[in-house]
Scaffold this active site. Structure first.
Site, PDB file in Angstrom:
ATOM      1  CG  ASP A  76      -0.912  -9.361  -5.145  1.00  0.00           C
ATOM      2  OD1 ASP A  76      -1.828 -10.140  -5.226  1.00  0.00           O
ATOM      3  OD2 ASP A  76      -0.291  -8.730  -5.818  1.00  0.00           O
ATOM      4  CG  ASP A 224      -2.307   6.156  -9.499  1.00  0.00           C
ATOM      5  OD1 ASP A 224      -1.181   6.456 -10.154  1.00  0.00           O
ATOM      6  OD2 ASP A 224      -2.204   6.549  -8.477  1.00  0.00           O
TER       7      ASP A 224
END
Length: 479
Positions: A76, A224
């Site tokens: 990104d 996560d």
């Protein structure tokens, strides 16, 4: 709340010692090369100019058949690191690696969005994930994929180790905190079937598990932890490997540590708001697992509790010594002392397991524990703001922690282009809190008519050291 959290840590210590005493039987077998499954390694990166070459050179050393391995660089980036990454990817493609350089036009969902995008085209049955500063050993995949022979296992997580543990006091106390998490907490929870978390990196997922749990979602800063809880609520098992370590870099500058701490603590609070009702209402998990799960999700909120206890402790000192009949109410302050002793005992076992026992190591540990405890309290204002924002649902962007790769840049770290140059306004308040707790030290000598009250003196001393350290380092870790 702090006492409950300390008692949960004590229970995890008991679990940890039991797990270490009995060699846990496992049906793990290293698969033959013919039986090895197809694996995709995902490398989510964003403006990693200083570590991207090291990362890709290291991943190329992974010992795994090339015809069963795919590498996705989920990039990104918005700076010149894009070109360097492209060149490195080309090199590896020419060496016969199946490696893709996947770039998005926007960063929607941040890391979660990048992982989700890569998953659309991932060929692997299993998905290994490494952040940009992690350097897995060549045999890492061979040590982990075999555990998926158990069809109920959805994730295998390995322990982090530290490339620059002894760089400074800041890196030492970060390593100390992470070691406690990756030994005491992860083993203590996993050995009894309580919920643990994939730590965002140095782990491997069964692709089916990710989809079954609802895929990656970018509505919290710790995607996560979010996916981990959703997967375990779906009754997927997690396997934690304490003896497989993956080295990584710790932030060496306090502004980098601040951004990492902010993201982790705010994300923890966001996940509490998102997940606690699902955990409590689940009919498939035990009451004890729910208890540990809720306290795990409230982990970052302990900073807010500690800050409240700290700020109120000075007025409490005066009230206690002015109003005799109220003294009984302040006995509850001993809860904090009891909690500190419990943490001291729990972390000693973790420290001894890593460095060994003996009188000399115990003395070193005492110094490290009180340094860690002091500086952790010094971060309590910064982390409490993160926690409050998480609980009230205030949105903020995913700020990556700047990496340094000191072996490449040496002592030139101040030239790192990703360092935050602006001083956080919270630093001023941290400076004022340092003065406030110095006043607390002075107060010990003057309260009451019996020559002072020194019961809170050690607590206030640690607060002065902690807030003073964070304040001074925040001022000096600038160009």
């Amino acid at each position: 709340m702090i006492l409950f959290y300390a008692l949960s840590q004590l229970n995890l210590l008991v679990n940890y010692l039991q797990a270490n005493r009995k060699a846990s039987a496992t049906n793990y077998q290293v698969p033959t090369k013919a039986d090895l499954p197809y694996v995709t390694i995902q490398l989510p990166v964003f403006n990693e100019l200083y570590v991207i070459e090291r990362l890709l050179e290291n991943i190329a050393l992974i010992d795994y058949p090339k015809d069963k391995l795919e590498i996705q660089v989920l990039d990104d980036s918005t700076d010149e690191s894009l070109e360097i990454t492209s060149m490195e990817v080309d090199k590896l493609q020419n060496l016969g690696f199946d490696i893709q350089h996947i770039m998005r036009t926007d960063r929607s969902g941040y890391k979660a969005g990048a992982l989700k995008e890569g998953l659309k085209t991932a060929k692997g049955e299993f998905i290994a994930i490494f952040d940009a500063d992690f350097l897995p050993q060549p045999d890492w995949l061979l040590k982990t994929v075999g555990y998926f022979q158990d069809p109920d296992i959805g994730v295998v997580q390995t322990r982090w180790s530290h490339l620059n543990r002894n760089y400074s006091i800041l890196t030492q106390i970060q390593a100390f905190a992470l070691d406690a998490h990756f030994t005491l907490e992860q083993v203590g929870r996993n050995s009894k079937g309580h919920f643990i978390n994939f730590n965002g990196t140095a782990g491997i997922w069964r692709k089916q598990t990710i989809y079954d749990a609802g895929n990656w979602q970018g509505d919290t800063l710790t995607e996560d932890l979010d996916l981990s809880y959703r997967a375990q609520l779906k009754q997927w098992k997690f396997k934690y490997l304490e003896d497989v370590t993956t080295p990584a870099e710790l932030p060496i500058v306090i502004s980098a540590a601040r951004s990492q701490q902010f993201r982790w603590n705010k994300g923890g609070a966001e996940n509490f708001q998102k997940m606690f009702k699902r955990v409590l209402s689940s009919k498939t998990i035990s009451a004890k697992t729910k208890f540990h799960g809720i306290l795990h999700l409230l982990n970052s909120t302990m900073f807010l509790n500690v800050l409240i206890v700290a700020v109120l402790s000075i007025p409490m000192l005066y009230i206690k010594n002015e109003y005799e009949h109220l003294k009984v109410y302040f006995i509850v302050m001993s809860f904090f002392v009891i909690s500190t002793l419990i943490f001291f005992v729990c972390y000693w076992y973790m420290y001894r397991n890593i460095y060994g026992g003996g009188f000399k190591n115990f003395v070193t540990y005492i110094g490290m524990f009180f340094t860690f405890f002091s500086i952790a309290m010094g971060f309590s204002l910064h982390n409490s703001i993160a926690v409050i924002e998480g609980h009230i649902g205030k949105r903020s962007e995913f700020v990556r922690t700047p990496k340094f790769n000191l072996t490449a840049v040496g002592s030139n770290w101040k030239a790192n282009k990703y360092l935050r140059k602006k001083l956080s306004p919270n630093v001023v308040i941290e400076g004022l809190l340092t003065l406030y707790f110095i006043f607390g030290l002075y107060s010990a000598f003057i309260v009451g008519d019996q020559g002072g009250d020194f019961g809170l003196f050690p607590f206030h001393l640690m607060l002065v050291i902690g807030f003073g350290f964070v304040f001074i380092r925040s001022l000096t870790d600038k160009q």
